[in-house]
Write an enzyme that holds these catalytic residues in place. Sequence first.
Site, PDB file in Angstrom:
ATOM      1  N   GLU A  49       0.844  -1.202   0.000  1.00  0.00           N
ATOM      2  CA  GLU A  49       0.000   0.000   0.000  1.00  0.00           C
ATOM      3  C   GLU A  49       0.877   1.249   0.000  1.00  0.00           C
ATOM      4  O   GLU A  49       1.879   1.308   0.713  1.00  0.00           O
ATOM      5  CB  GLU A  49      -0.885  -0.019   1.254  1.00  0.00           C
ATOM      6  CG  GLU A  49      -1.750   1.204   1.448  1.00  0.00           C
ATOM      7  CD  GLU A  49      -2.453   1.190   2.804  1.00  0.00           C
ATOM      8  OE1 GLU A  49      -2.021   0.407   3.677  1.00  0.00           O
ATOM      9  OE2 GLU A  49      -3.420   1.955   2.973  1.00  0.00           O
ATOM     10  N   LYS A  84      -9.610   2.304  -3.073  1.00  0.00           N
ATOM     11  CA  LYS A  84     -10.026   1.631  -1.839  1.00  0.00           C
ATOM     12  C   LYS A  84     -11.485   1.946  -1.534  1.00  0.00           C
ATOM     13  O   LYS A  84     -11.887   3.110  -1.479  1.00  0.00           O
ATOM     14  CB  LYS A  84      -9.116   2.080  -0.688  1.00  0.00           C
ATOM     15  CG  LYS A  84      -9.339   1.350   0.613  1.00  0.00           C
ATOM     16  CD  LYS A  84      -8.318   1.800   1.653  1.00  0.00           C
ATOM     17  CE  LYS A  84      -8.472   1.026   2.952  1.00  0.00           C
ATOM     18  NZ  LYS A  84      -7.476   1.461   3.968  1.00  0.00           N
ATOM     19  N   CYS A  86      -5.234  -2.811   2.641  1.00  0.00           N
ATOM     20  CA  CYS A  86      -5.141  -2.710   4.097  1.00  0.00           C
ATOM     21  C   CYS A  86      -6.387  -3.223   4.804  1.00  0.00           C
ATOM     22  O   CYS A  86      -6.697  -4.403   4.773  1.00  0.00           O
ATOM     23  CB  CYS A  86      -4.828  -1.257   4.470  1.00  0.00           C
ATOM     24  SG  CYS A  86      -4.502  -0.999   6.230  1.00  0.00           S
TER      25      CYS A  86
END
Length: 542
Positions: free
Chosen positions: A291, A355, A405
């Site tokens: 990330e 995301k 994540c």
Amino acid sequence: MAAPHRHLPRRGGPLDAAARPALAAAGGLALTAAFPPVAAWPLVLAGPAMLLAAADGRPPAAAFRLGYVFGLVHFTSLLWWIAPTVARYGGLPSWGALPVPLLLAAYLALYPGAWTAGLALWRRGRSHGRLVPLVAAAAWTLLEWLRGHLLSGFPWGALAYALAPRPELIQTAEIWGPYGLSFWTALGAGLLWLGCRRVPGRRRARAAALAAFAALALAGWGWGAARIRAVRADDARRPVLRAAVVQGAVPQDRKWDPAFQAATVEIYRRLSLAAAAGWHPDRPALVVWPETATPFYFQDPGPLSRAVREIPVLARAALLFGSPAHRPGPGGGVAYLNSAYLLDRLGRVRGRYDKRHLVPFGEYLPWGPLTAWARGLIPSVGEFTPGAAAAPLAAGDIRVGPLICFESIFPALARRSAAAGANVLAVLTNDAWFGRTGAPFQHAAMAALRAVETRRWVIRAANTGVSAFFTPWGACRRPTRLFRRTWIAEDVRLRDGRTPYLRAGDFPVLAGVIFLPAAAIFLEYFLATRRPGTRRPGGQAP
């Protein structure tokens, strides 16, 4: 006829009053020990069983308090690492960070509190507990599902994840997902409690409960072992993808310093080329970075962006990496995104993933004006905008479904990516925030469930570890050590197909945890009322 209460454990007394909270607290610690870093996974049964024993025979209010003590101890001991993380990277003083995990645990403890209170309410007047394991498992599952969805959701520490070290025990996740696996685990804990519960005249019931527990465990283990053999055999026939993960181990306090941006790209370039050395040019290959591996806007042209584009050409492999991104926002403003890019082996951008599930109080402040006051207390909180698309990023035969994540803890996101066509999943994360605590290992363990639920390989790239490959049967391969700059490689397989969980999601489990206990309770009531001279389960004579 004997009163039902005569069979319940004796209430009251100084020892009883002190022992029950202590037993509940011990149960909370036992459940924490089932998760990394201790990872004593059989204790996942002991924790809830000890709470059932502590709350046995207590009225609802007292049972709630015991459940709350259990939850407070468990979640505080599981999530203590939030305090140093917030203190170091959130801009809060140490004394100001200490209440953060306590406040979170105070909220999460409401769920086991509600569990014990609900069971106590239902059990009023019942002389035995033969249905308690079933009802308790259903209630635990329903509450765990709610915890994973309410207020943005936080399913961290669900029972299913404690079983990740034993792939034989998690294979049913392809059918009913993590919540079904939690139901199976909670049912085992309930049977264990019932089998160990000392009640005069219930020896046969205890033996039956222990026998049912053994049958449940053996059936789950045996079926899991058989499924692993079948999935491994099927996996061997699938197309091979040569994959590498680069763990840059870039220190968090240097990561966003512009003076180190070029050095960061050089770290990833050097390790990527080392990982790809010797790869056959005609075979599909993929290199994955963590990330925000590029601590700059890759989409903005410049020397750093060009340097990144050259790497897949040199490595002769597609490149998936995390980068911040931006796009025009509403009202002429700018919307910032936490994204992942896929470049093909010619360095061309083949797609960007944004995301979808952001970290509340980390990447954004939830609930608008209700929490706007918190921005002054948490100056480092971001202002990111969530993405929406679950479509995989494609380059040649590769269709990769990224999870960034926090997203890897939500089964629905991985399920949607696989259902949208992803033939391999990739978790890109930066767990440097967690330091050398158990949190990176707790986070990584959840990837095993995502692999089994979808029957996809999961490639996990973490800035400071744990990076690893997870097989479609949930085995962890080549895990890295924390804070070590390195790379790992593995022949993974590109897999299609839809598991039952991909098709139906959590709906069958939710329907089951509502229907099955209701049907059992109705049957119990019906049989009781048909038996002359027998009290109804609610305690009233027919």
